[in-house]
Write a protein that holds these residues in place. Structure first.
Motif, PDB file in Angstrom:
ATOM      1  N   SER A   1      39.800  45.054  37.078  1.00  0.00           N
ATOM      2  CA  SER A   1      40.746  44.997  38.196  1.00  0.00           C
ATOM      3  C   SER A   1      40.236  44.087  39.313  1.00  0.00           C
ATOM      4  CB  SER A   1      40.986  46.407  38.744  1.00  0.00           C
ATOM      5  OG  SER A   1      41.591  47.229  37.774  1.00  0.00           O
ATOM      6  N   LEU A   2      38.942  44.171  39.606  1.00  0.00           N
ATOM      7  CA  LEU A   2      38.391  43.325  40.667  1.00  0.00           C
ATOM      8  C   LEU A   2      38.337  41.867  40.228  1.00  0.00           C
ATOM      9  CD1 LEU A   2      37.220  42.975  43.432  1.00  0.00           C
ATOM     10  CD2 LEU A   2      34.994  43.734  42.562  1.00  0.00           C
ATOM     11  N   GLY A   3      37.971  41.625  38.980  1.00  0.00           N
ATOM     12  CA  GLY A   3      37.956  40.256  38.478  1.00  0.00           C
ATOM     13  C   GLY A   3      39.341  39.628  38.515  1.00  0.00           C
ATOM     14  N   LYS A   4      40.343  40.405  38.124  1.00  0.00           N
ATOM     15  CA  LYS A   4      41.724  39.905  38.155  1.00  0.00           C
ATOM     16  C   LYS A   4      42.158  39.619  39.592  1.00  0.00           C
ATOM     17  CE  LYS A   4      46.354  40.927  36.334  1.00  0.00           C
ATOM     18  NZ  LYS A   4      47.084  40.610  37.567  1.00  0.00           N
ATOM     19  N   LEU A   5      41.710  40.475  40.520  1.00  0.00           N
ATOM     20  CA  LEU A   5      42.054  40.269  41.926  1.00  0.00           C
ATOM     21  C   LEU A   5      41.466  38.967  42.440  1.00  0.00           C
ATOM     22  CD1 LEU A   5      43.345  41.496  44.504  1.00  0.00           C
ATOM     23  CD2 LEU A   5      41.125  42.563  44.961  1.00  0.00           C
ATOM     24  N   VAL A   6      40.225  38.680  42.072  1.00  0.00           N
ATOM     25  CA  VAL A   6      39.584  37.428  42.488  1.00  0.00           C
ATOM     26  C   VAL A   6      40.385  36.232  41.991  1.00  0.00           C
ATOM     27  CG1 VAL A   6      37.534  35.979  42.196  1.00  0.00           C
ATOM     28  CG2 VAL A   6      37.271  38.423  42.662  1.00  0.00           C
ATOM     29  N   ILE A   7      40.828  36.289  40.743  1.00  0.00           N
ATOM     30  CA  ILE A   7      41.611  35.184  40.172  1.00  0.00           C
ATOM     31  C   ILE A   7      42.976  35.082  40.853  1.00  0.00           C
ATOM     32  CG2 ILE A   7      42.771  34.373  38.086  1.00  0.00           C
ATOM     33  CD1 ILE A   7      40.441  35.592  36.484  1.00  0.00           C
TER      34      ILE A   7
END
Length: 228
Positions: free
Chosen positions: A106-112
Motif C-alpha cells: 500500500s505504501l509503495g503504491k502510494l509513492v508511485i
C-alpha cells in the motif's frame, strides 16, 4: 529553521501520520492477544508492553530500515534486495508476514501514485512482487528527501502511536491516558533509534518467542478486531 528543514519536517509528519492510507490501524502487532490474555490491562502494563516491543524493533526492524535508507540513497539494488528478502524471511507467523507485505504494498503504491519518486525508484517499486513495510517506508523517505535519522524516528514513532491507539480503543484507556502514555515513551523512542543505528550486521536479532506465540494464538482467536 531553514526552508529546507521546514519542508523536510512537513514531509516527515505526513509520512508518519496515522492518516496515511496503508492500513496500519487494522493491525495490533500481537497486542490484541496480549490484551485478551490479560497481560496488558492498564496504562502501566501497556507502557511495559510497548517498551518491550520497541526493544524488539530496535534489535531488528529499525536497523534493517537504517540499512535500507543507506542503500537506497546509493541506489545499491543488491543491498536493497538483500535486506528486503532478509526481513520478509524473518516474519515467523502468517499474520506478521501478511501485515508487512500488505502495508508495504500500500505504501509503495502510494509513492508511485503520488508521483514523488524518480525513475529508478519507481522502477524498483513497480518490479517488486512482494515489498515489506521497512523497504516501502525507506523508499518513501528517499522520495521525499527526508534525512535518515529523522525517517528512523518517524517510523518508530508511528509504530508506537499505533500501539497506543490500540490500547486506547481496546483496554480501553481514556484519550488523556493515551496521550500521557505516548509522551512518556519519547525517550524510549530516541533510545531505540540510537541503538538501531549502532548495531553491526551480526548483532541483529528478532528473537521474541513470546510475541510469536501470541501472534499464532491471534490467528485462531475467536473474537478479534485487528488483523494481527
Amino acid at each position: 529553521m531553514t526552508a529546507l528543514q521546514t519542508n523536510s519536517l512537513l514531509r516527515l509528519l505526513q509520512l508518519a501520520s496515522p492518516s496515511l492510507p496503508v492500513g496500519a490501524y487494522t493491525y495490533s502487532q500481537g497486542l490484541e492477544s496480549a490484551i485478551e490474555n490479560g497481560a496488558v490491562t492498564n496504562e502501566n502494563s501497556a507502557r511495559l508492553w510497548i517498551t518491550e516491543s520497541l526493544r524488539i524493533v530496535a534489535d531488528f526492524e529499525a536497523p534493517i530500515l537504517w540499512r535500507l535508507l543507506k542503500a537506497l540513497s546509493k541506489r545499491d539494488l543488491e543491498m536493497i534486495e538483500y535486506w528486503t528478502e532478509y526481513f520478509i524471511a524473518s516474519r515467523d507467523t502468517a499474520e506478521f508476514r501478511a501485515e508487512t507485505i500488505q502495508m508495504g504494498y500500500s505504501l509503495g503504491k502510494l509513492v508511485i501514485d503520488l508521483n514523488i519518486a524518480d525513475e529508478s525508484l519507481s522502477t524498483f517499486l513497480t518490479n517488486q512482487t512482494e515489498i515489506p513495510l521497512p523497504t516501502a517506508f525507506a523508499c518513501a523517505a528517499e522520495a521525499l528527501a527526508i534525512p535518515h535519522s529523522e525517517a528512523l524516528l518517524g517510523m518508530l514513532f508511528s509504530m508506537v502511536e499505533n500501539q497506543v491507539l490500540v490500547c486506547v480503543k481496546s483496554i480501553p484507556l481514556g484519550q488523556m491516558a493515551g496521550q500521557k502514555l505516548l509522551l512518556s515513551l519519547h525517550d524510549a523512542i530516541e533510545a531505540a533509534a540510537s541503538h538501531a543505528r549502532q548495531l553491526e550486521d551480526d548483532e541483529l536479532s528478532n528473537w521474541a518467542p513470546g510475541l510469536s506465540l501470541l501472534s499464532m494464538q491471534h490467528e485462531v482467536q475467536y473474537s478479534r478486531i485487528y488483523r494481527s
